[in-house]
Design a protein around this motif. Structure first.
Motif, PDB file in Angstrom:
ATOM      1  N   LYS A  14     -19.246  13.423  39.589  1.00 58.40           N
ATOM      2  CA  LYS A  14     -19.697  14.751  39.151  1.00 58.40           C
ATOM      3  C   LYS A  14     -18.522  15.731  39.108  1.00 58.40           C
ATOM      4  N   GLN A  16     -15.378  14.955  38.605  1.00 55.05           N
ATOM      5  CA  GLN A  16     -14.550  14.605  37.446  1.00 55.05           C
ATOM      6  C   GLN A  16     -15.188  15.093  36.148  1.00 55.05           C
ATOM      7  N   GLN A  17     -16.500  14.935  36.044  1.00 54.52           N
ATOM      8  CA  GLN A  17     -17.189  15.388  34.833  1.00 54.52           C
ATOM      9  C   GLN A  17     -17.071  16.898  34.679  1.00 54.52           C
ATOM     10  N   GLU A  18     -17.194  17.640  35.751  1.00 52.99           N
ATOM     11  CA  GLU A  18     -17.056  19.095  35.699  1.00 52.99           C
ATOM     12  C   GLU A  18     -15.638  19.484  35.300  1.00 52.99           C
ATOM     13  N   MET A  20     -13.562  17.641  33.524  1.00 53.66           N
ATOM     14  CA  MET A  20     -13.385  17.292  32.112  1.00 53.66           C
ATOM     15  C   MET A  20     -14.068  18.323  31.201  1.00 53.66           C
ATOM     16  N   ARG A  21     -15.256  18.792  31.603  1.00 55.06           N
ATOM     17  CA  ARG A  21     -15.955  19.816  30.815  1.00 55.06           C
ATOM     18  C   ARG A  21     -15.147  21.106  30.780  1.00 55.06           C
ATOM     19  N   LEU A  22     -14.579  21.482  31.909  1.00 50.63           N
ATOM     20  CA  LEU A  22     -13.757  22.683  31.977  1.00 50.63           C
ATOM     21  C   LEU A  22     -12.510  22.542  31.100  1.00 50.63           C
ATOM     22  N   GLN A  23     -11.875  21.373  31.129  1.00 50.59           N
ATOM     23  CA  GLN A  23     -10.708  21.114  30.286  1.00 50.59           C
ATOM     24  C   GLN A  23     -11.075  21.194  28.806  1.00 50.59           C
ATOM     25  N   LEU A  24     -12.209  20.619  28.438  1.00 56.20           N
ATOM     26  CA  LEU A  24     -12.657  20.663  27.054  1.00 56.20           C
ATOM     27  C   LEU A  24     -12.922  22.099  26.614  1.00 56.20           C
ATOM     28  N   GLU A  25     -13.569  22.882  27.464  1.00 55.47           N
ATOM     29  CA  GLU A  25     -13.815  24.288  27.136  1.00 55.47           C
ATOM     30  C   GLU A  25     -12.502  25.030  26.941  1.00 55.47           C
ATOM     31  N   ARG A  26     -11.535  24.785  27.787  1.00 55.20           N
ATOM     32  CA  ARG A  26     -10.226  25.437  27.652  1.00 55.20           C
ATOM     33  C   ARG A  26      -9.545  25.036  26.346  1.00 55.20           C
ATOM     34  N   GLN A  27      -9.625  23.761  26.003  1.00 52.70           N
ATOM     35  CA  GLN A  27      -9.028  23.307  24.746  1.00 52.70           C
ATOM     36  C   GLN A  27      -9.705  23.960  23.547  1.00 52.70           C
TER      37      GLN A  27
END
Length: 142
Positions: A14, A16-18, A20-27
């Protein structure tokens, strides 16, 4: 014991998923910011071009009108027509509503004519890339 281990793994997953979601939002935010800055640069460039072209168009119109009056030949006025269209187009890009109209038409295409956007032979697949890579390796080895 297995329950504690699986709970720790689940919590780790969980986390790691959070992340990754945060990284995707930043990108996504970064890509949108870069797109906005590029669009602003393009509009500013058009406005700057318009200053020079407007001066050229104004001087050309005066000189061509004077030449037509002096020679009593209206053919001297013909270059004003295409120059006027170029000037009007750049005014519409730089200060008008052209970009909003283009955006609206693009949204219409996405909504109603999405088949026009399909790539020939469909989207690129992993197998396509591997095939091209293996062919490129074959040619490099010779």
């Amino acid at each position: 014991m297995g329950f504690i281990f699986s709970k720790a793994m689940n919590d780790s997953l969980k986390g790691q998923q959070e992340f990754m979601r945060l990284q995707l939002e930043r990108q996504l935010v970064l890509q949108n910011l870069m797109r906005e800055r590029q669009a602003a640069m393009q509009i500013a460039s058009t406005r700057e071009f318009l200053k020079y072209f407007g001066t050229f168009f104004g001087l050309s119109a005066v000189v061509l009108t004077a030449g037509a009056m002096k020679k009593k030949n209206p053919a001297f006025l013909m270059p004003i027509v295409p120059l006027g269209f170029v000037f009007a187009y750049n005014c519409d890009i730089g200060y008008g509503t052209l970009l909003q109209r283009v955006k609206g038409e693009a949204e219409n295409i996405l909504d109603t004519q999405s088949t026009l956007l399909e790539l020939p032979k469909g989207p690129v697949t992993f197998e396509d890339l591997e095939k091209i890579r293996s062919q490129a390796k074959f040619f490099r080895e010779k």
